[in-house]
Design a protein around this motif. Structure first.
Motif, short mmCIF file in Angstrom:
data_model
loop_
_atom_site.label_atom_id
_atom_site.label_comp_id
_atom_site.label_asym_id
_atom_site.label_seq_id
_atom_site.Cartn_x
_atom_site.Cartn_y
_atom_site.Cartn_z
N LEU A 1 0.83 -1.20 0.00
CA LEU A 1 0.00 0.00 0.00
C LEU A 1 0.86 1.26 0.00
O LEU A 1 0.55 2.25 -0.68
CB LEU A 1 -0.92 0.00 1.22
N TRP A 2 1.95 1.21 0.74
CA TRP A 2 2.88 2.34 0.79
C TRP A 2 3.45 2.63 -0.60
O TRP A 2 3.58 3.80 -0.99
CB TRP A 2 3.99 2.03 1.78
N ALA A 3 3.77 1.61 -1.34
CA ALA A 3 4.29 1.80 -2.69
C ALA A 3 3.27 2.51 -3.58
O ALA A 3 3.62 3.36 -4.41
CB ALA A 3 4.69 0.46 -3.30
N GLN A 4 2.00 2.19 -3.41
CA GLN A 4 0.95 2.86 -4.18
C GLN A 4 0.87 4.34 -3.80
O GLN A 4 0.67 5.21 -4.66
CB GLN A 4 -0.40 2.19 -3.92
N ALA A 5 1.03 4.64 -2.52
CA ALA A 5 0.94 6.02 -2.07
C ALA A 5 2.08 6.87 -2.61
O ALA A 5 1.86 7.95 -3.18
CB ALA A 5 0.92 6.06 -0.54
N VAL A 6 3.32 6.40 -2.46
CA VAL A 6 4.45 7.22 -2.88
C VAL A 6 4.58 7.28 -4.40
O VAL A 6 5.20 8.21 -4.93
CB VAL A 6 5.76 6.71 -2.25
N ARG A 7 3.99 6.33 -5.11
CA ARG A 7 3.99 6.42 -6.57
C ARG A 7 3.19 7.63 -7.03
O ARG A 7 3.51 8.25 -8.04
CB ARG A 7 3.40 5.14 -7.17
N SER B 1 2.60 10.45 -5.01
CA SER B 1 3.24 11.66 -4.51
C SER B 1 4.37 11.25 -3.57
O SER B 1 4.12 10.88 -2.42
CB SER B 1 2.22 12.54 -3.76
N PRO B 2 5.61 11.28 -4.02
CA PRO B 2 6.71 10.75 -3.21
C PRO B 2 7.01 11.53 -1.94
O PRO B 2 7.70 11.02 -1.06
CB PRO B 2 7.91 10.79 -4.17
N HIS B 3 6.48 12.75 -1.82
CA HIS B 3 6.82 13.57 -0.66
C HIS B 3 5.58 14.03 0.10
O HIS B 3 5.63 15.04 0.82
CB HIS B 3 7.63 14.79 -1.09
N HIS B 4 4.48 13.30 -0.03
CA HIS B 4 3.26 13.73 0.67
C HIS B 4 3.41 13.50 2.18
O HIS B 4 3.66 12.38 2.63
CB HIS B 4 2.05 12.96 0.15
N TYR B 5 3.24 14.56 2.94
CA TYR B 5 3.46 14.51 4.37
C TYR B 5 2.51 13.55 5.07
O TYR B 5 2.92 12.74 5.91
CB TYR B 5 3.31 15.92 4.96
N GLY B 6 1.22 13.62 4.73
CA GLY B 6 0.24 12.78 5.41
C GLY B 6 0.53 11.30 5.27
O GLY B 6 0.42 10.53 6.23
N CYS B 7 0.91 10.87 4.07
CA CYS B 7 1.24 9.46 3.87
C CYS B 7 2.48 9.08 4.67
O CYS B 7 2.56 7.97 5.21
CB CYS B 7 1.46 9.17 2.38
N HIS B 8 3.43 9.99 4.77
CA HIS B 8 4.63 9.69 5.55
C HIS B 8 4.33 9.62 7.04
O HIS B 8 4.90 8.79 7.75
CB HIS B 8 5.71 10.73 5.26
N VAL B 9 3.42 10.47 7.52
CA VAL B 9 3.02 10.38 8.93
C VAL B 9 2.36 9.02 9.18
O VAL B 9 2.64 8.36 10.19
CB VAL B 9 2.05 11.52 9.29
N ALA B 10 1.49 8.58 8.25
CA ALA B 10 0.83 7.29 8.41
C ALA B 10 1.85 6.16 8.46
O ALA B 10 1.73 5.23 9.26
CB ALA B 10 -0.17 7.06 7.28
N ALA B 11 2.86 6.23 7.60
CA ALA B 11 3.89 5.19 7.59
C ALA B 11 4.73 5.23 8.86
O ALA B 11 5.08 4.18 9.42
CB ALA B 11 4.78 5.35 6.36
N LEU B 12 5.06 6.43 9.32
CA LEU B 12 5.84 6.56 10.55
C LEU B 12 5.08 5.98 11.73
O LEU B 12 5.65 5.25 12.56
CB LEU B 12 6.16 8.04 10.79
N GLU B 13 3.77 6.27 11.81
CA GLU B 13 2.97 5.74 12.90
C GLU B 13 2.85 4.22 12.81
O GLU B 13 2.81 3.53 13.83
CB GLU B 13 1.58 6.39 12.90
N TYR B 14 2.79 3.70 11.60
CA TYR B 14 2.76 2.25 11.44
C TYR B 14 4.06 1.62 11.93
O TYR B 14 4.05 0.61 12.65
CB TYR B 14 2.52 1.87 9.98
N LEU B 15 5.18 2.20 11.54
CA LEU B 15 6.47 1.68 12.00
C LEU B 15 6.56 1.68 13.52
O LEU B 15 7.02 0.72 14.13
CB LEU B 15 7.60 2.54 11.43
N ALA B 16 6.10 2.77 14.14
CA ALA B 16 6.17 2.88 15.60
C ALA B 16 5.27 1.86 16.27
O ALA B 16 5.64 1.28 17.30
CB ALA B 16 5.79 4.30 16.03
N ALA B 17 4.08 1.64 15.70
CA ALA B 17 3.14 0.70 16.31
C ALA B 17 3.53 -0.74 16.07
O ALA B 17 3.37 -1.60 16.94
CB ALA B 17 1.73 0.96 15.77
#
Length: 337
Positions: free
Chosen positions: A158-164, A166-182
């Motif tokens: 799913l992450w690959a679909q998101a960054v494809r 918009s590679p620098h979208h902040y909201g998607c990166h926050v979601a990924a960061l929170e996933y990594l932390a959880a």
């Protein structure tokens, strides 16, 4: 999982400030969102539709993400305008976006969160697939996957679909960061690695350049962060300070950045710089990050601001009475910017 990520690239409140001459607003909308919320309160969806259509047409993804989240939050208590919008334009991608955000937000608050989000996942993914180049619904998909405890392989897909899109979208990166932390409790360095790489690869004015301060906030509060070098936390704050300086003072758009940055700076004992960020944010308090530690984020904002103002300017001191307390990470919702 981290390597795969690196490769892939409430209504506003208002009070009179204690000991201050200005009003203080909580989560105040900007000049574009405000009229849409006022119209929605009157049952009219037209301004919201026009606003989101403009963000889509001009690829204003960061604004689109924030506006969709705020409109969905409003619809939780006043949904008539959204139901009317959906009935009048069932295939409108902007109405579908707000409804998807609203659906996930409602599921998130349930004790049966994971199961409800698994059930909602296909419908949310369908909205994202139909959204073309729009990365914002993919941010909602990523939040859904986190809440549903998706496995690493599925989340990376799913992450690959998101960054494809918009590679620098902040909201998607926050979601990924929170996933990594959880998904990897205690992986503080890995979270900072992810955030630093995203920031380094982004344009100078991209909001994602502040992602390291978001990771630093996690290290300094509910996730602890033992073993993370102080120099990395200071560097994260310094990067965010530089971006904050590019925005005008007393502007609601960068308010969340400045509130979060002030929180981190206080935790680091950099109180003079924290006071400067709260000066720049002016009357605009935001629920995040203060709601990580209290049910009264506005009151906490005012308390910290007053304590910082009482500190003699021009000297850097260690954490004192204005020091934010250790956070309660379970309070985080799915769509925080």
């Amino acid at each position: 999982m981290l390597r795969a990520f690196l490769r892939g690239g409430p209504a506003a409140g208002r009070v009179r400030g204690a000991g201050a001459d200005d009003d203080v607003f909580l989560d105040a909308p900007d000049d574009r969102l405000g009229p849409a919320l006022v119209a929605a309160a009157r049952g009219a969806y037209g301004p919201a539709a026009e606003l989101l259509a403009a963000t889509r047409a001009h690829a204003e993804w960061e604004h689109r993400d924030r506006y969709a989240g705020r409109l969905a939050a409003f619809a939780r208590s006043r949904a008539e305008w959204l139901r009317e919008w959906r009935a009048a334009a069932p295939d409108d991608p902007d109405a579908l976006l707000v409804e998807a955000r609203l659906t996930v937000d409602r599921c998130w608050d349930s004790p049966a969160r994971a199961e409800l989000l698994r059930q909602a996942g296909p419908a949310v993914a369908a909205v994202a697939e139909a959204g073309g180049r729009d990365p914002v619904p993919w941010r909602i998909v990523l939040d859904t996957a986190r809440g549903a405890h998706a496995g690493h392989t599925e989340f990376a897909r799913l992450w690959a679909q998101a960054v494809r899109r918009s590679p620098h979208h902040y909201g998607c990166h926050v979601a990924a960061l929170e996933y990594l932390a959880a998904a990897s409790p205690g992986a503080h360095r890995e979270c900072l690695d992810f955030a630093e790489t995203a920031a380094q690869d982004a344009p100078e004015d991209a909001l994602v350049r502040t992602l390291p301060v978001r990771a630093a906030l996690g290290c300094l509060t509910d996730r602890g962060g033992p073993g993370v070098e102080r120099t990395r936390l200071d560097a994260a704050a310094d990067r965010a300070i530089a971006l904050s300086a590019a925005y005008p003072a007393a502007d609601p758009w960068p308010a969340e950045l400045r509130n979060a940055l002030a929180y981190v700076l206080v935790r680091l004992g950099r109180r003079r710089e924290a006071a400067e960020q709260l000066r720049l944010t002016g009357p605009y308090a935001t629920s995040f990050p203060w709601d990580r530690e209290t049910d009264d984020p506005l009151g906490r904002f005012l308390q910290v601001r007053a304590n910082l103002q009482a500190t003699a300017p021009g000297r850097r001191v260690t954490a004192g009475s204005g020091h934010p307390r250790r956070g309660r990470g379970s309070r985080r919702g799915p769509g925080e910017h």
